[in-house]
Scaffold this active site. Structure first.
Site, short mmCIF file in Angstrom:
data_model
loop_
_atom_site.label_atom_id
_atom_site.label_comp_id
_atom_site.label_asym_id
_atom_site.label_seq_id
_atom_site.Cartn_x
_atom_site.Cartn_y
_atom_site.Cartn_z
N ASP A 69 46.76 34.77 50.04
CA ASP A 69 47.26 33.62 49.28
C ASP A 69 47.86 32.55 50.19
O ASP A 69 48.08 32.77 51.38
CB ASP A 69 48.29 34.06 48.22
N ASN B 85 58.35 43.45 40.71
CA ASN B 85 57.86 43.35 39.32
C ASN B 85 56.40 43.80 39.20
O ASN B 85 55.76 43.56 38.18
CB ASN B 85 58.00 41.91 38.81
N HIS C 102 53.84 42.77 41.07
CA HIS C 102 52.78 41.80 41.42
C HIS C 102 52.07 42.22 42.71
O HIS C 102 52.62 42.94 43.54
CB HIS C 102 53.33 40.37 41.51
N GLU D 113 51.16 37.58 39.33
CA GLU D 113 52.41 38.01 38.69
C GLU D 113 52.06 38.78 37.41
O GLU D 113 50.91 38.81 36.98
CB GLU D 113 53.26 36.77 38.36
#
Ligand code: PGA
Length: 249
Positions: A67, A136, A138, A143
């Site tokens: 990314d 979380n 991801h 996400e």
């Protein structure tokens, strides 16, 4: 899915680096998928050491990063391009044109995302993808509630992520709002995956990834469906796994 638990961060970094070095010795033309963040730093340090001290050769590999921020120039010290240069690329013998990162400054971001997918396919697909994991669940900038079949695309960063990042930028206006990220489906196309995690703060995400039901709420859980994935974690990150399933050492 193979679960490998080692004593600490150093041990998982060394093991990941030896997986990469074994791969490069077998296939000097390997395509590596790389990640930013604090987790792979120890792995990159070890790869640099192997290059310097043992001649590990990167002259024929190609890399694809997961990314990159949108609208953060490559020279900016918070761009992922800069991170990869500083922490790996400038210390090894990889040719500049073998390094692939999404271009967050592209005039047409959608076209850039399509191009990135095409480049991965043209290179022959990713042989080994390194992944971190967010607390979380991801993976990359996928996400919670990202489509499990998603491809490279632009994602809006959550307010939480923007606030967490604020300390690295002069002011809130400078904090990126968007990023280009490989999709969950793109990541799952890699021929092998090593998902690394260290520390107690990742224990809950790891428990869900290893034991939980597969759900877009925790994109990392899809790794259970991969044919050649290794979850490489230290004891602290393994601390919430179901003890009754643990194999005696
Ligand atoms: P970290 O980030 O390696 O800095 O913990 C991982 C991630 O958020 O994917």
């Amino acid at each position: 899915m193979l679960l490998v638990i080692r004593e600490d961060y150093d041990a998982i970094s060394k093991l990941a680096s030896s997986r990469i070095s074994d791969l490069l010795k077998k296939n000097p033309y390997a395509i590596l998928g790389l990640a930013t963040g604090s987790t792979p730093l120890g792995l990159y340090k070890e790869l640099i050491r192997l290059h310097r001290e043992e001649g590990l050769d990167f002259s024929r590999v190609q890399t694809f990063n997961l990314d990159e921020y949108v609208n953060v120039p490559r020279e900016h010290d918070q761009s992922y391009y800069y991170f990869m240069q500083e922490n790996l690329f400038k210390h090894i013998n990889i040719p500049p044109d073998a390094i692939h990162m999404p271009n967050g400054m592209a005039a047409d971001i959608e076209e850039e995302c399509e191009l990135y997918e095409e480049q991965i396919i043209k290179a022959g697909g990713i042989d080994l993808q390194i992944l971190g994991i967010g607390c979380n669940g991801h993976i990359a900038f996928n996400e919670p509630y990202s489509s499990l079949g998603s491809r490279t695309r632009i994602k809006t960063l959550t307010e939480k992520t923007r606030n967490d990042n604020a300390r690295f930028f002069k002011n809130m206006d400078e904090v990126p709002k968007y990023a280009i990220t490989m999709g969950v489906g793109t990541i799952m196309d890699a021929k092998s995956i090593i998902l690394m995690a260290s520390g107690e703060k990742k224990a809950d995400a790891i428990r869900n990834t290893v034991e939980g039901p597969i759900t877009a709420r925790l994109p990392a859980t899809i790794v259970q469906m991969h044919r050649n994935a290794t979850i490489l974690i230290d004891k602290a990150a393994a601390s919430q796994l179901d003890q009754s399933l643990k194999i005696a050492e």
